[in-house]
Scaffold this motif. Structure first.
Motif, PDB file in Angstrom:
ATOM      1  N   GLU A   1      10.861 -28.419   3.053  1.00 40.76           N
ATOM      2  CA  GLU A   1      12.235 -28.895   2.914  1.00 40.76           C
ATOM      3  C   GLU A   1      12.674 -28.869   1.453  1.00 40.76           C
ATOM      4  N   LEU A   2      11.747 -29.137   0.534  1.00 45.66           N
ATOM      5  CA  LEU A   2      12.082 -29.097  -0.893  1.00 45.66           C
ATOM      6  C   LEU A   2      12.445 -27.694  -1.360  1.00 45.66           C
ATOM      7  N   SER A   3      11.990 -26.684  -0.622  1.00 44.90           N
ATOM      8  CA  SER A   3      12.300 -25.311  -1.027  1.00 44.90           C
ATOM      9  C   SER A   3      13.784 -24.995  -0.898  1.00 44.90           C
ATOM     10  N   THR A   4      14.560 -25.908  -0.344  1.00 43.64           N
ATOM     11  CA  THR A   4      16.016 -25.768  -0.353  1.00 43.64           C
ATOM     12  C   THR A   4      16.529 -25.673  -1.788  1.00 43.64           C
ATOM     13  N   LEU A   5      15.785 -26.249  -2.733  1.00 41.50           N
ATOM     14  CA  LEU A   5      16.184 -26.231  -4.140  1.00 41.50           C
ATOM     15  C   LEU A   5      16.289 -24.816  -4.698  1.00 41.50           C
ATOM     16  N   VAL A   6      15.670 -23.837  -4.005  1.00 46.16           N
ATOM     17  CA  VAL A   6      15.745 -22.453  -4.471  1.00 46.16           C
ATOM     18  C   VAL A   6      17.199 -21.989  -4.530  1.00 46.16           C
ATOM     19  N   LEU A   7      18.038 -22.540  -3.661  1.00 50.50           N
ATOM     20  CA  LEU A   7      19.445 -22.154  -3.639  1.00 50.50           C
ATOM     21  C   LEU A   7      20.197 -22.672  -4.862  1.00 50.50           C
ATOM     22  N   LEU A   8      19.590 -23.633  -5.574  1.00 48.43           N
ATOM     23  CA  LEU A   8      20.233 -24.206  -6.752  1.00 48.43           C
ATOM     24  C   LEU A   8      19.522 -23.838  -8.046  1.00 48.43           C
ATOM     25  N   VAL A   9      18.189 -23.744  -7.998  1.00 51.69           N
ATOM     26  CA  VAL A   9      17.387 -23.481  -9.191  1.00 51.69           C
ATOM     27  C   VAL A   9      16.450 -22.321  -8.896  1.00 51.69           C
ATOM     28  N   ASP A  10      16.568 -21.242  -9.645  1.00 48.91           N
ATOM     29  CA  ASP A  10      15.734 -20.058  -9.390  1.00 48.91           C
ATOM     30  C   ASP A  10      14.255 -20.369  -9.540  1.00 48.91           C
ATOM     31  N   GLY A  11      13.901 -21.245 -10.467  1.00 51.77           N
ATOM     32  CA  GLY A  11      12.494 -21.557 -10.699  1.00 51.77           C
ATOM     33  C   GLY A  11      11.813 -22.238  -9.531  1.00 51.77           C
ATOM     34  N   ALA A  12      12.602 -22.825  -8.631  1.00 52.13           N
ATOM     35  CA  ALA A  12      12.019 -23.488  -7.457  1.00 52.13           C
ATOM     36  C   ALA A  12      11.472 -22.491  -6.444  1.00 52.13           C
ATOM     37  N   ALA A  13      11.644 -21.188  -6.705  1.00 51.00           N
ATOM     38  CA  ALA A  13      11.122 -20.170  -5.782  1.00 51.00           C
ATOM     39  C   ALA A  13       9.605 -20.250  -5.647  1.00 51.00           C
ATOM     40  N   LEU A  14       8.930 -20.894  -6.606  1.00 54.55           N
ATOM     41  CA  LEU A  14       7.478 -21.063  -6.501  1.00 54.55           C
ATOM     42  C   LEU A  14       7.090 -21.899  -5.288  1.00 54.55           C
ATOM     43  N   LEU A  15       8.002 -22.726  -4.811  1.00 53.57           N
ATOM     44  CA  LEU A  15       7.712 -23.543  -3.633  1.00 53.57           C
ATOM     45  C   LEU A  15       7.601 -22.706  -2.367  1.00 53.57           C
ATOM     46  N   LEU A  16       8.276 -21.564  -2.337  1.00 51.43           N
ATOM     47  CA  LEU A  16       8.324 -20.766  -1.105  1.00 51.43           C
ATOM     48  C   LEU A  16       6.963 -20.266  -0.657  1.00 51.43           C
ATOM     49  N   PRO A  17       6.183 -19.559  -1.494  1.00 46.42           N
ATOM     50  CA  PRO A  17       4.876 -19.097  -1.009  1.00 46.42           C
ATOM     51  C   PRO A  17       3.920 -20.239  -0.703  1.00 46.42           C
TER      52      PRO A  17
ATOM     53  N   VAL B   1       0.831  -1.201   0.000  1.00 48.21           N
ATOM     54  CA  VAL B   1       0.000   0.000   0.000  1.00 48.21           C
ATOM     55  C   VAL B   1       0.866   1.252   0.000  1.00 48.21           C
ATOM     56  N   LEU B   2       1.891   1.261   0.853  1.00 43.98           N
ATOM     57  CA  LEU B   2       2.774   2.429   0.937  1.00 43.98           C
ATOM     58  C   LEU B   2       3.588   2.636  -0.334  1.00 43.98           C
ATOM     59  N   ALA B   3       3.793   1.543  -1.079  1.00 41.08           N
ATOM     60  CA  ALA B   3       4.541   1.650  -2.333  1.00 41.08           C
ATOM     61  C   ALA B   3       3.627   1.946  -3.510  1.00 41.08           C
ATOM     62  N   GLY B   4       2.369   2.297  -3.232  1.00 36.59           N
ATOM     63  CA  GLY B   4       1.436   2.628  -4.298  1.00 36.59           C
ATOM     64  C   GLY B   4       0.982   1.430  -5.100  1.00 36.59           C
ATOM     65  N   GLY B   5       0.959   0.252  -4.477  1.00 43.93           N
ATOM     66  CA  GLY B   5       0.534  -0.954  -5.165  1.00 43.93           C
ATOM     67  C   GLY B   5       1.646  -1.668  -5.905  1.00 43.93           C
ATOM     68  N   GLU B   6       2.833  -1.116  -5.911  1.00 39.19           N
ATOM     69  CA  GLU B   6       3.945  -1.766  -6.601  1.00 39.19           C
ATOM     70  C   GLU B   6       4.473  -2.922  -5.747  1.00 39.19           C
ATOM     71  N   PRO B   7       4.544  -4.126  -6.299  1.00 42.06           N
ATOM     72  CA  PRO B   7       4.957  -5.274  -5.492  1.00 42.06           C
ATOM     73  C   PRO B   7       6.426  -5.218  -5.122  1.00 42.06           C
ATOM     74  N   PHE B   8       6.763  -5.923  -4.042  1.00 40.33           N
ATOM     75  CA  PHE B   8       8.153  -6.023  -3.611  1.00 40.33           C
ATOM     76  C   PHE B   8       8.956  -6.708  -4.708  1.00 40.33           C
ATOM     77  N   PRO B   9      10.121  -6.163  -5.094  1.00 41.34           N
ATOM     78  CA  PRO B   9      10.852  -6.721  -6.239  1.00 41.34           C
ATOM     79  C   PRO B   9      11.435  -8.099  -5.945  1.00 41.34           C
ATOM     80  N   SER B  10      11.429  -8.949  -6.960  1.00 40.72           N
ATOM     81  CA  SER B  10      12.054 -10.261  -6.852  1.00 40.72           C
ATOM     82  C   SER B  10      13.562 -10.109  -6.868  1.00 40.72           C
ATOM     83  N   PRO B  11      14.276 -10.904  -6.103  1.00 42.06           N
ATOM     84  CA  PRO B  11      15.746 -10.830  -6.160  1.00 42.06           C
ATOM     85  C   PRO B  11      16.310 -11.272  -7.502  1.00 42.06           C
TER      86      PRO B  11
END
Length: 257
Positions: A215-231, A64-74
């Motif tokens: 535990e599978l979200s550890t794969l994010v450290l190896l494969v960027d696409g695994a970030a979908l597991l985090l949320p 809201v404070l950012a005017g609706g702009e989402p937090f940037p992805s790393p």
């Protein structure tokens, strides 16, 4: 007429029979039925709700404070990331502060649930795993919040390389670091909840699935696409901790033969 000891005895016996029964635990303390155990700690379900509310408030208020702009992805471009942290310092500061605040009820939740599992007779490592996982998940979330707060400082936001490095650090701490350890907390409750029948079977099995995803979200450290597991693992874990916090019994009920 004056009552004699012989006539007073039946009346005393009748009064004792009519008095409410009290349970005397093994440690000798008297506990009246309906009175809450003073050593039970805060209700874990309420703690999970507070933790979830603070975490979600950080996400919503920062947007809201950012005017609706989402937090940037790393994993976004350096220019867009640098521009966001330069233009929305207030939103970033709120996000970091609320993340840090959310770590406190999470730590209390882990300690309370671990103590309750021990009180329910759990001697397996599950109770200790829940405490260790919850305490570390809280610490990682707190560190992520503090690093995010550092990113909100104007003197930092002007240096692109520093912003990128700190954003990766905040993401690593609050993303895979926090979620993987949150999975240990869930597993530490779900396993004894299933084996000792302390939780409904469906809820305990769902907890094992959530823990596996975490535990599978550890794969994010190896494969960027695994970030979908985090949320998925994060928000499923939040909902599960709330349900388990309310359904985990305070005392073990033994079936009468």
């Amino acid at each position: 007429m004056t009552a004699t000891p012989e006539t007073a005895a039946p009346a005393t016996a009748a009064q004792e029979a009519a008095a409410p029964a009290t349970a005397t635990p093994a440690n000798g303390a008297r506990e009246t039925r309906g009175h809450r155990d003073p050593q039970a700690g805060p209700p874990p379900g309420i703690l999970a709700v507070v933790f979830t509310a603070l975490f979600l408030a950080g996400l919503v208020l920062s947007a809201v404070l950012a005017g609706g702009e989402p937090f940037p992805s790393p994993f976004g471009s350096t220019d867009s990331v640098t521009a966001y942290f330069r233009d929305h310092t207030g939103a970033i500061r709120v996000s970091g502060a609320l993340q840090f605040a959310a770590s406190v009820p999470l730590a209390i939740y882990a300690a309370t649930v671990s103590a309750r599992l021990h009180k329910l007779g759990v001697r397996a490592p599950g109770a200790t795993i829940a405490l260790a996982g919850g305490a570390l998940a809280s610490a990682f979330l707190a560190c992520s919040g503090l690093v995010t707060w550092v990113l909100s400082r104007p003197e930092v936001a002007g240096h692109g390389e520093v912003v990128r490095a700190l954003q990766y650090l905040a993401f690593g701490l609050g993303g895979p670091g926090h979620v993987v350890l949150l999975g240990l907390l869930v597993a530490g409750i779900a396993v004894p909840g299933l084996l000792a029948r302390l939780l409904p079977r469906a809820l305990a099995v769902a907890g094992l699935v959530v823990a596996a995803l975490a535990e599978l979200s550890t794969l994010v450290l190896l494969v960027d696409g695994a970030a979908l597991l985090l949320p998925i693992a994060r928000f499923a874990g939040l909902l599960w901790l709330i349900a388990a916090g309310f359904l985990l019994p305070r005392r073990r009920v033994r079936a009468e033969v």
